[in-house]
Write an enzyme that holds these catalytic residues in place. Structure first.
Site, PDB file in Angstrom:
ATOM      1  N   GLY A 162       0.795  -1.222   0.000  1.00 52.63           N
ATOM      2  CA  GLY A 162       0.000   0.000   0.000  1.00 52.63           C
ATOM      3  C   GLY A 162       0.827   1.271   0.000  1.00 52.63           C
ATOM      4  O   GLY A 162       2.035   1.252   0.266  1.00 52.63           O
ATOM      5  N   ASN A 163       0.179   2.354  -0.336  1.00 53.40           N
ATOM      6  CA  ASN A 163       0.830   3.662  -0.240  1.00 53.40           C
ATOM      7  C   ASN A 163      -0.222   4.753  -0.122  1.00 53.40           C
ATOM      8  O   ASN A 163      -1.370   4.582  -0.530  1.00 53.40           O
ATOM      9  CB  ASN A 163       1.806   3.916  -1.412  1.00 53.40           C
ATOM     10  CG  ASN A 163       1.376   3.215  -2.678  1.00 53.40           C
ATOM     11  OD1 ASN A 163       0.471   3.673  -3.361  1.00 53.40           O
ATOM     12  ND2 ASN A 163       1.994   2.068  -2.972  1.00 53.40           N
ATOM     13  N   GLY A 168       8.882   0.479   0.777  1.00 52.95           N
ATOM     14  CA  GLY A 168       9.341  -0.676   1.553  1.00 52.95           C
ATOM     15  C   GLY A 168       9.140  -0.598   3.050  1.00 52.95           C
ATOM     16  O   GLY A 168       9.813  -1.297   3.795  1.00 52.95           O
ATOM     17  N   SER A 193       7.092   3.543  -4.806  1.00 53.43           N
ATOM     18  CA  SER A 193       7.307   3.188  -6.214  1.00 53.43           C
ATOM     19  C   SER A 193       6.015   3.374  -7.025  1.00 53.43           C
ATOM     20  O   SER A 193       6.051   3.404  -8.244  1.00 53.43           O
ATOM     21  CB  SER A 193       7.788   1.741  -6.309  1.00 53.43           C
ATOM     22  OG  SER A 193       6.871   0.894  -5.654  1.00 53.43           O
ATOM     23  N   GLU A 194       4.891   3.489  -6.331  1.00 53.27           N
ATOM     24  CA  GLU A 194       3.606   3.693  -7.023  1.00 53.27           C
ATOM     25  C   GLU A 194       3.245   5.170  -7.110  1.00 53.27           C
ATOM     26  O   GLU A 194       2.112   5.511  -7.439  1.00 53.27           O
ATOM     27  CB  GLU A 194       2.483   2.944  -6.298  1.00 53.27           C
ATOM     28  CG  GLU A 194       2.575   1.441  -6.368  1.00 53.27           C
ATOM     29  CD  GLU A 194       2.157   0.855  -7.713  1.00 53.27           C
ATOM     30  OE1 GLU A 194       2.158   1.599  -8.722  1.00 53.27           O
ATOM     31  OE2 GLU A 194       1.849  -0.334  -7.750  1.00 53.27           O
ATOM     32  N   HIS A 200      -3.694   3.763  -1.979  1.00 56.33           N
ATOM     33  CA  HIS A 200      -3.645   2.498  -2.711  1.00 56.33           C
ATOM     34  C   HIS A 200      -3.476   1.375  -1.697  1.00 56.33           C
ATOM     35  O   HIS A 200      -2.611   1.448  -0.824  1.00 56.33           O
ATOM     36  CB  HIS A 200      -2.479   2.509  -3.704  1.00 56.33           C
ATOM     37  CG  HIS A 200      -2.165   1.150  -4.248  1.00 56.33           C
ATOM     38  ND1 HIS A 200      -3.121   0.372  -4.875  1.00 56.33           N
ATOM     39  CD2 HIS A 200      -1.037   0.405  -4.244  1.00 56.33           C
ATOM     40  CE1 HIS A 200      -2.565  -0.782  -5.227  1.00 56.33           C
ATOM     41  NE2 HIS A 200      -1.309  -0.780  -4.860  1.00 56.33           N
ATOM     42  N   HIS A 218      -4.523  -3.167  -0.906  1.00 58.42           N
ATOM     43  CA  HIS A 218      -4.864  -4.469  -1.480  1.00 58.42           C
ATOM     44  C   HIS A 218      -5.960  -5.117  -0.635  1.00 58.42           C
ATOM     45  O   HIS A 218      -5.741  -6.175  -0.040  1.00 58.42           O
ATOM     46  CB  HIS A 218      -3.626  -5.376  -1.524  1.00 58.42           C
ATOM     47  CG  HIS A 218      -2.481  -4.839  -2.320  1.00 58.42           C
ATOM     48  ND1 HIS A 218      -1.192  -5.318  -2.184  1.00 58.42           N
ATOM     49  CD2 HIS A 218      -2.407  -3.857  -3.264  1.00 58.42           C
ATOM     50  CE1 HIS A 218      -0.382  -4.654  -3.013  1.00 58.42           C
ATOM     51  NE2 HIS A 218      -1.098  -3.759  -3.672  1.00 58.42           N
TER      52      HIS A 218
HETATM   53 ZN   LIG Z   1      -0.078  -2.411  -4.986  1.00 55.63          ZN
END
Ligand SMILES: [Zn+2]
Length: 221
Positions: A33-34, A50, A79-80, A99, A101
């Site tokens: 997630g982010n 991370g 990274s997203e 974001h 999951h």
């Molecule tokens: Zn993801």
């Protein structure tokens, strides 16, 4: 402490709190997630790569500009981040992107199913439908472009074989949309397991769309 520093600290505390909620609710595990928030037209705060979002410290949040160039912070931005930047570019009304999951929503995304049936009145009013984007490799421009295309019309997206993305005028609004998306998916799954997902009739949906228009005027994004 200056006004800007106070503002940044406040937003960092909010990001930490949202990370804890996402983790405690099982919407993310491990380092998934982010989260990002637009502080002003030139400043973004984003979770760094991370790290475990359930137990973040203020030092694990990175400051960037609206192009994603790091301005301050120890780690590297998520990274997203490209996906988040695409949202801010397309939707000036949005100030927060999440974001995650969520397991049931992501199950729909793995099964190739959008959450686009009108089955729950309150979800129709507050969230609308959730389209399923076709698969694109995480972190790529391709994924950012798909997100950009769909987010113009929606506040929540499913990413095929990957997860979900929600947006809002602030972090809590974006977070509530993630919770609602997952609850929508859970209820839809149970109805399907019971063998019957009754769709609301068009005349009922029409009335709900009027309520949705009022809702959006009151609580835009
Ligand atoms: Zn993801």
């Amino acid at each position: 402490m200056g006004v800007m520093d106070k503002k940044l600290n406040l937003y960092k505390r909010q990001i930490i709190q949202i990370g804890q909620r996402l983790y405690q609710k099982g919407l993310i595990v491990a380092t998934e997630g982010n989260i990002s928030v637009k502080v002003d037209e030139n400043t973004l705060l984003a979770t760094s790569q991370g790290i475990h979002k359930g137990s973040m410290t203020p030092g694990q949040i990175v400051k960037t500009d609206l192009k994603g160039v790091k301005l301050e912070g120890k780690g590297e931005p998520s990274s997203e981040l490209k996906m988040h930047l695409a949202v801010y570019h397309t939707r000036p009304d949005v100030n927060a992107v999440i974001h995650a999951h969520p397991p049931v929503g992501t199950g729909f995304a793995v099964a190739g199913l959008a959450l686009d049936q009108f089955i729950l009145p309150e979800v129709v009013v507050t969230l609308g439908t959730v389209p399923l984007l076709k698969y694109a490799t995480p972190t790529t421009d391709e994924l950012a472009e798909l997100v950009s295309d769909s987010i113009a019309q929606h506040d929540a997206l499913l990413l095929a074989n990957h997860g979900a993305l929600t947006v809002g005028k602030d972090l809590m609004t974006a977070y509530y949309k993630m919770e609602t998306l997952e609850q929508f998916a859970r209820i839809s799954l149970v109805a399907r397991l019971l063998g019957r997902e009754n769709i609301l009739p068009p005349e009922a949906v029409e009335k709900l769309m009027e309520l949705r228009a009022q809702y959006l005027r009151k609580f835009s994004s």
